[in-house]
Scaffold this motif. Structure first.
Motif, short mmCIF file in Angstrom:
data_model
loop_
_atom_site.label_atom_id
_atom_site.label_comp_id
_atom_site.label_asym_id
_atom_site.label_seq_id
_atom_site.Cartn_x
_atom_site.Cartn_y
_atom_site.Cartn_z
N TYR A 1 0.83 -1.21 0.00
CA TYR A 1 0.00 0.00 0.00
C TYR A 1 0.87 1.26 0.00
N ALA B 1 3.13 1.52 -3.38
CA ALA B 1 2.33 1.81 -4.57
C ALA B 1 1.89 3.27 -4.59
N ARG B 2 1.51 3.79 -3.44
CA ARG B 2 1.04 5.18 -3.37
C ARG B 2 2.21 6.16 -3.46
N SER C 1 -0.46 3.93 -7.75
CA SER C 1 -1.88 4.03 -7.41
C SER C 1 -2.13 5.29 -6.60
N VAL D 1 -6.08 0.28 -4.18
CA VAL D 1 -4.70 0.06 -4.61
C VAL D 1 -4.57 -1.29 -5.31
#
Length: 216
Positions: free
Chosen positions: A140, A143-144, A149, A157
């Motif tokens: 999480y 990826a952010r 995402s 996500v």
């Protein structure tokens, strides 16, 4: 979108092989290990399960324990009282409803006490070879940060990553992003100078833009 493809390419090249760090011999051991891993390091889980699985090998073995007995054996893991209750309830369901076998269906797994979306996806991927892409705290965060995402929930996500990554690669990408999140893109003090995708990282880009505006 181009920067996302470059990040995927570079991370795959930099981390060609990524393996799970939890130790397990079968779907049942994996399920128990993943339940125990919530708010606990894999190293501690492996230490706990090494002794646990030596004595208790089946759902029926765990179902016969009291919550206090199991809690004492897993107290090295965080939230051990809740986990002991969830594990015993889950083992009773597996014993009574599934003949002692871990179900290989997402909804059936997610309905088990102590099993959320991430845990169900991990079990389906590692134990049954299904093309899931579990999103834990590392996945999480990475990826952010990188900009793979913009989702503000693990499920969002997960959807974005599934759209980006080929179905045959999803399992290894779960472990690849975890490895990257633990070794480079850490929660505190990320090692940006060592990052192979720093030129495409959206977090660094935003930070740089913020600095420019402050000096304008």
């Amino acid at each position: 979108m181009i920067y996302k493809k470059k990040i995927i390419e570079l991370l795959a090249e930099h981390i060609p092989n990524a393996e799970p760090t939890l130790h397990f011999k079968n779907p049942f051991e994996l399920l128990i290990a993943v339940i125990l891993s919530a708010q606990c390091t894999d190293k501690q889980v492996n230490k706990t399960t090494e002794a646990l699985f030596e004595k208790y090998k089946t759902p029926q073995d765990f179902a016969a324990l009291s919550q206090e007995e199991l809690a004492e054996k897993i107290k090295g893991c965080g939230l051990y009282r809740n986990k002991s209750l969830h594990i015993i309830k889950t083992c009773k369901i597996i014993s009574e409803r599934y003949g002692g076998r871990v179900p290989n269906d997402f909804l059936a797994l997610q309905a088990l006490p102590g099993v959320g979306r991430k845990t169900a996806n991990v079990v389906l991927n590692l134990a049954f070879g299904k093309p899931t892409l579990p999103v834990d705290t590392h996945v999480y965060r990475v990826a952010r940060r990188l900009g793979l995402s913009a989702g503000n929930t693990p499920r969002m996500v997960e959807k974005d990553l599934i759209d980006l990554i080929d179905v045959t690669e999803r399992g290894v990408w779960h472990h690849r992003l975890i490895h990257f999140g633990r070794s480079v893109c850490t929660a505190r003090n990320p090692k940006c100078a060592e990052c192979v995708v720093q030129q495409y990282c959206q977090r660094l880009k935003k930070n740089a833009q913020t600095q420019i505006r402050r000096h304008d």
